[in-house]
Design a protein around this motif. Structure first.
Motif, PDB file in Angstrom:
ATOM      1  N   TYR A  99      17.464  52.949 -67.975  1.00 15.63           N
ATOM      2  CA  TYR A  99      16.233  53.416 -67.344  1.00 15.63           C
ATOM      3  C   TYR A  99      15.049  52.734 -68.002  1.00 15.63           C
ATOM      4  O   TYR A  99      15.142  52.232 -69.129  1.00 15.63           O
ATOM      5  CB  TYR A  99      16.110  54.940 -67.407  1.00 15.63           C
ATOM      6  CG  TYR A  99      15.991  55.509 -68.795  1.00 15.63           C
ATOM      7  CD1 TYR A  99      14.746  55.790 -69.349  1.00 15.63           C
ATOM      8  CD2 TYR A  99      17.118  55.786 -69.558  1.00 15.63           C
ATOM      9  CE1 TYR A  99      14.631  56.323 -70.621  1.00 15.63           C
ATOM     10  CE2 TYR A  99      17.015  56.323 -70.821  1.00 15.63           C
ATOM     11  CZ  TYR A  99      15.766  56.591 -71.354  1.00 15.63           C
ATOM     12  OH  TYR A  99      15.660  57.110 -72.618  1.00 15.63           O
ATOM     13  N   PHE A 159      11.965  46.839 -67.985  1.00 14.84           N
ATOM     14  CA  PHE A 159      12.051  46.296 -66.636  1.00 14.84           C
ATOM     15  C   PHE A 159      10.794  45.484 -66.377  1.00 14.84           C
ATOM     16  O   PHE A 159       9.704  45.873 -66.783  1.00 14.84           O
ATOM     17  CB  PHE A 159      12.126  47.423 -65.588  1.00 14.84           C
ATOM     18  CG  PHE A 159      13.481  48.029 -65.430  1.00 14.84           C
ATOM     19  CD1 PHE A 159      14.419  47.462 -64.583  1.00 14.84           C
ATOM     20  CD2 PHE A 159      13.820  49.174 -66.120  1.00 14.84           C
ATOM     21  CE1 PHE A 159      15.670  48.034 -64.427  1.00 14.84           C
ATOM     22  CE2 PHE A 159      15.063  49.756 -65.967  1.00 14.84           C
ATOM     23  CZ  PHE A 159      15.986  49.180 -65.125  1.00 14.84           C
ATOM     24  N   LEU A 182      24.349  53.810 -67.691  1.00 17.62           N
ATOM     25  CA  LEU A 182      23.017  54.106 -67.160  1.00 17.62           C
ATOM     26  C   LEU A 182      21.947  53.438 -68.011  1.00 17.62           C
ATOM     27  O   LEU A 182      22.011  53.481 -69.249  1.00 17.62           O
ATOM     28  CB  LEU A 182      22.775  55.613 -67.144  1.00 17.62           C
ATOM     29  CG  LEU A 182      23.676  56.438 -66.228  1.00 17.62           C
ATOM     30  CD1 LEU A 182      23.413  57.915 -66.443  1.00 17.62           C
ATOM     31  CD2 LEU A 182      23.459  56.062 -64.786  1.00 17.62           C
ATOM     32  N   GLY A 222      25.839  49.658 -59.770  1.00 14.40           N
ATOM     33  CA  GLY A 222      24.814  48.671 -59.445  1.00 14.40           C
ATOM     34  C   GLY A 222      23.614  49.219 -58.717  1.00 14.40           C
ATOM     35  O   GLY A 222      22.654  48.486 -58.464  1.00 14.40           O
ATOM     36  N   GLU A 223      23.619  50.495 -58.371  1.00  8.75           N
ATOM     37  CA  GLU A 223      22.519  51.068 -57.588  1.00  8.75           C
ATOM     38  C   GLU A 223      21.313  51.359 -58.475  1.00  8.75           C
ATOM     39  O   GLU A 223      21.441  51.836 -59.596  1.00  8.75           O
ATOM     40  CB  GLU A 223      22.985  52.344 -56.905  1.00  8.75           C
ATOM     41  CG  GLU A 223      21.961  52.915 -55.953  1.00  8.75           C
ATOM     42  CD  GLU A 223      22.465  54.129 -55.208  1.00  8.75           C
ATOM     43  OE1 GLU A 223      21.771  54.558 -54.272  1.00  8.75           O
ATOM     44  OE2 GLU A 223      23.542  54.654 -55.549  1.00  8.75           O
ATOM     45  N   LEU A 224      20.145  51.080 -57.932  1.00  3.88           N
ATOM     46  CA  LEU A 224      18.873  51.311 -58.601  1.00  3.88           C
ATOM     47  C   LEU A 224      18.086  52.334 -57.808  1.00  3.88           C
ATOM     48  O   LEU A 224      17.956  52.206 -56.590  1.00  3.88           O
ATOM     49  CB  LEU A 224      18.076  50.009 -58.693  1.00  3.88           C
ATOM     50  CG  LEU A 224      16.618  50.118 -59.135  1.00  3.88           C
ATOM     51  CD1 LEU A 224      16.544  50.375 -60.638  1.00  3.88           C
ATOM     52  CD2 LEU A 224      15.863  48.850 -58.784  1.00  3.88           C
ATOM     53  N   GLN A 266      19.088  52.987 -63.247  1.00  6.94           N
ATOM     54  CA  GLN A 266      20.120  52.151 -62.642  1.00  6.94           C
ATOM     55  C   GLN A 266      21.460  52.373 -63.321  1.00  6.94           C
ATOM     56  O   GLN A 266      21.531  52.561 -64.536  1.00  6.94           O
ATOM     57  CB  GLN A 266      19.732  50.673 -62.752  1.00  6.94           C
ATOM     58  CG  GLN A 266      20.664  49.742 -62.020  1.00  6.94           C
ATOM     59  CD  GLN A 266      20.170  48.307 -62.032  1.00  6.94           C
ATOM     60  OE1 GLN A 266      19.349  47.916 -62.848  1.00  6.94           O
ATOM     61  NE2 GLN A 266      20.679  47.518 -61.112  1.00  6.94           N
ATOM     62  N   ASN A 267      22.507  52.345 -62.513  1.00  7.10           N
ATOM     63  CA  ASN A 267      23.876  52.393 -63.019  1.00  7.10           C
ATOM     64  C   ASN A 267      24.391  50.960 -63.001  1.00  7.10           C
ATOM     65  O   ASN A 267      24.743  50.435 -61.951  1.00  7.10           O
ATOM     66  CB  ASN A 267      24.757  53.298 -62.152  1.00  7.10           C
ATOM     67  CG  ASN A 267      26.192  53.335 -62.620  1.00  7.10           C
ATOM     68  OD1 ASN A 267      26.537  52.841 -63.682  1.00  7.10           O
ATOM     69  ND2 ASN A 267      27.048  53.931 -61.807  1.00  7.10           N
ATOM     70  N   VAL A 268      24.444  50.304 -64.155  1.00  2.98           N
ATOM     71  CA  VAL A 268      24.908  48.918 -64.232  1.00  2.98           C
ATOM     72  C   VAL A 268      26.397  48.844 -64.538  1.00  2.98           C
ATOM     73  O   VAL A 268      26.939  47.756 -64.716  1.00  2.98           O
ATOM     74  CB  VAL A 268      24.097  48.103 -65.264  1.00  2.98           C
ATOM     75  CG1 VAL A 268      22.676  47.928 -64.802  1.00  2.98           C
ATOM     76  CG2 VAL A 268      24.160  48.734 -66.634  1.00  2.98           C
ATOM     77  N   TYR A 316      12.393  53.449 -63.232  1.00  3.28           N
ATOM     78  CA  TYR A 316      13.638  52.927 -62.671  1.00  3.28           C
ATOM     79  C   TYR A 316      14.815  53.551 -63.402  1.00  3.28           C
ATOM     80  O   TYR A 316      14.813  53.664 -64.629  1.00  3.28           O
ATOM     81  CB  TYR A 316      13.729  51.413 -62.845  1.00  3.28           C
ATOM     82  CG  TYR A 316      12.801  50.594 -61.980  1.00  3.28           C
ATOM     83  CD1 TYR A 316      11.956  51.171 -61.047  1.00  3.28           C
ATOM     84  CD2 TYR A 316      12.775  49.219 -62.094  1.00  3.28           C
ATOM     85  CE1 TYR A 316      11.127  50.411 -60.255  1.00  3.28           C
ATOM     86  CE2 TYR A 316      11.941  48.444 -61.299  1.00  3.28           C
ATOM     87  CZ  TYR A 316      11.109  49.049 -60.387  1.00  3.28           C
ATOM     88  OH  TYR A 316      10.291  48.288 -59.607  1.00  3.28           O
ATOM     89  N   LEU A 360      25.162  58.249 -58.124  1.00  3.93           N
ATOM     90  CA  LEU A 360      24.564  56.925 -58.254  1.00  3.93           C
ATOM     91  C   LEU A 360      25.699  55.901 -58.272  1.00  3.93           C
ATOM     92  O   LEU A 360      26.534  55.898 -59.182  1.00  3.93           O
ATOM     93  CB  LEU A 360      23.735  56.845 -59.540  1.00  3.93           C
ATOM     94  CG  LEU A 360      22.760  55.702 -59.704  1.00  3.93           C
ATOM     95  CD1 LEU A 360      21.743  55.687 -58.566  1.00  3.93           C
ATOM     96  CD2 LEU A 360      22.036  55.817 -61.024  1.00  3.93           C
TER      97      LEU A 360
END
Length: 192
Positions: free
Chosen positions: A43, A151, A41, A119-121, A70-72, A68, A116
């Motif tokens: 943010y 970001f 994660l 790749g979802e943001l 995001q799970n990268v 933001y 989540l």
């Protein structure tokens, strides 16, 4: 030194297959650990805006912020908790999804998101009317603690432009390597 290592390796001749199997097992285990699918994660806070409105009752200050999350990673994150320093006047989550909002015993506003994908943001918009802004303090789930990153809001170029840029970079790197090899070859010929 290399002679000593060579003699030591020859003296271990009966055990060489076991030693190689052990080393390959260790290397494989370390590689599997570092390349496994996991939740990661991140943010950040890309932008904010301030608006001062004049009304019949007096000035109204409106602060708008985007956060933001995001799970990268390559594994879905579940039960994500997002902690804000205070409760905003209004909050929206995009893309729309279910979430639970609660206030902790220490005054932090907790936002719980059930899922989540990799790749979802998600974008969390907060609005603060005549109050201080809420700082995003932490993002975590049972498998990972989020990390704050910067970001930037950037223009998205077309696929043709991106392909041209990538080709130019590859050709530039190739030319730089070729130039370095030519210079080394020239220096070697000059010194001989």
């Amino acid at each position: 030194m290399s002679e000593l290592l060579g003699k030591l390796w020859l003296s271990l001749n009966p055990f060489q297959p076991q030693i190689l199997a052990f080393l390959l097992t260790i290397i494989g285990s370390v590689a599997a650990y570092f390349f496994r699918a996991r939740v990661k994660l991140i943010y950040g806070h890309p932008n904010n805006s301030f608006h001062s409105l004049t009304t019949d009752t007096g000035p109204v200050n409106v602060f708008c912020e985007k956060h933001y999350v995001q799970n990268v990673g390559r594994k879905p994150a579940e039960k994500i908790e997002i902690a804000f320093s205070c409760t905003p006047s209004g909050i929206t989550v995009f893309p729309p999804r279910s979430f639970e909002q609660s206030t902790g015993s220490d005054g932090l506003m907790m936002l719980a998101i059930p899922y989540l994908a990799p790749g979802e943001l998600i974008i969390i918009d907060t609005i603060h009317v005549n109050s201080r802004t809420a700082e995003l303090r932490a993002v975590h789930c049972p498998e990972n603690v989020g990390r704050r990153v910067n970001f930037w809001v950037l223009r998205r170029f077309s696929a043709t432009f991106n392909r041209f840029w990538l080709a130019a970079v590859i050709l530039g790197v190739f030319y730089a390597v070729q130039l370095a090899i030519s210079m080394v070859a020239y220096l070697v010929r000059a010194n001989t």
